[in-house]
Design an enzyme around this catalytic site. Structure first.
Site, PDB file in Angstrom:
ATOM      1  N   HIS A 116       7.971  34.952  -3.766  1.00 38.19           N
ATOM      2  CA  HIS A 116       7.242  33.781  -4.297  1.00 38.19           C
ATOM      3  C   HIS A 116       8.525  32.818  -5.253  1.00 38.19           C
ATOM      4  CE1 HIS A 116       2.949  35.154  -4.543  1.00 38.19           C
ATOM      5  NE2 HIS A 116       3.496  36.255  -4.489  1.00 38.19           N
TER       6      HIS A 116
ATOM      7  N   HIS B 262      -3.056  37.400  -0.190  1.00 36.96           N
ATOM      8  CA  HIS B 262      -2.792  38.741  -0.871  1.00 36.96           C
ATOM      9  C   HIS B 262      -4.152  39.384  -1.133  1.00 36.96           C
ATOM     10  CE1 HIS B 262       0.623  36.469  -2.518  1.00 36.96           C
ATOM     11  NE2 HIS B 262       0.805  37.480  -3.069  1.00 36.96           N
TER      12      HIS B 262
ATOM     13  N   GLY C 172      -3.266  36.051  -7.168  1.00 34.81           N
ATOM     14  CA  GLY C 172      -3.637  36.133  -8.335  1.00 34.81           C
ATOM     15  C   GLY C 172      -4.607  37.505  -8.399  1.00 34.81           C
TER      16      GLY C 172
ATOM     17  N   GLU D   7      -4.338  44.180  -3.251  1.00 33.36           N
ATOM     18  CA  GLU D   7      -3.082  44.149  -4.379  1.00 33.36           C
ATOM     19  C   GLU D   7      -3.599  45.292  -5.653  1.00 33.36           C
ATOM     20  OE1 GLU D   7      -1.244  40.523  -5.364  1.00 33.36           O
ATOM     21  OE2 GLU D   7       0.373  41.456  -6.434  1.00 33.36           O
TER      22      GLU D   7
HETATM   23 ZN   LIG Z   1       2.718  37.896  -3.630  1.00 30.04          ZN
END
Ligand SMILES: [Zn+2]
Length: 219
Positions: free
Chosen positions: A10, A190, A163, A193
């Site tokens: 990121h 994502h 997020g 996670e």
């Molecule tokens: Zn990430």
């Protein structure tokens, strides 16, 4: 040194404290610390919530195409020193549009020009997979997908989403994902996670070609 590729970075989270201080000062943004040491202490990981709040603090300082260009070039230089030849980098434009009414092209131009500069100066290839965020307004997500497709010839290769998975499923973003896929971009969310295996399954059902994290897939 062996050649390395990086598939999950990121860019807003990879800004060196000194660079962040400089950008914040120029943009008139105040940070909770005004020294490199102070910011480094703040960068130390405690938990996911703290991590997200520090990440928001950082991204809120970025405003101009030149800021975004610097972020790419600075990180590319560092990655090159570690032997990287290819970076597939994430940035999160939708938050910037929503919170500060930043212009899509200001961000995409800055990031993609940074990639050109990284190539020229360090011989490193940088590609991008912009990220939506869970909870992002649906129209904003779809606009982000359209802009991402528009920058395909300048190095955007995919669209992701990040997020907190507990905040939203992927269901509201089905159209945004389709816009990206029909425009030739890969869907690289994502998933799994912090959320469970059901989040992994819905990502695969939407045609994800790579899962970021995906650790709960084991279940
Ligand atoms: Zn990430």
């Amino acid at each position: 040194m062996s050649a390395k590729i990086e598939l999950h970075v990121h860019l807003e989270g990879a800004i060196r404290p000194a660079t962040l201080l400089d950008i914040a000062r120029r943009n008139g943004e105040s940070l909770p610390a005004d020294t490199v040491e102070g910011l480094e202490a703040l960068y130390r990981f405690t938990d996911f919530r703290h991590f997200l709040s520090v990440w928001r603090m950082t991204t809120n300082c970025l405003r101009t195409a030149d800021d975004f260009r610097r972020v790419v070039v600075g990180y590319a230089q560092e990655a090159r020193a570690h032997g990287a030849v290819y970076l597939e980098a994430i940035f999160s434009p939708a938050e910037r549009v929503e919170s500060h009414a930043l212009d899509w092209d200001e961000m995409f131009t800055g990031y993609t020009e940074g990639a050109v500069e990284a190539r020229e100066r360090f011989g490193l290839t940088v590609r991008f997979t912009p990220d939506l965020y869970r909870g992002c307004p649906v129209e904003l997500a779809e606009e982000c997908a359209r802009v991402s497709v528009r920058y395909r010839d300048r190095g955007v290769v995919g669209l992701g989403i990040g997020g907190d998975e507990r905040r939203s499923t992927l269901a509201p973003y089905g159209k945004a994902v389709r816009i990206a896929q029909e425009g030739g971009l890969a869907f690289v969310p994502h998933a799994g996670e912090v959320g469970g295996p059901e989040h992994v399954r819905e990502a695969l059902d939407l045609g994800a070609v790579r899962l970021r994290h995906g650790i709960r897939a084991a279940e």
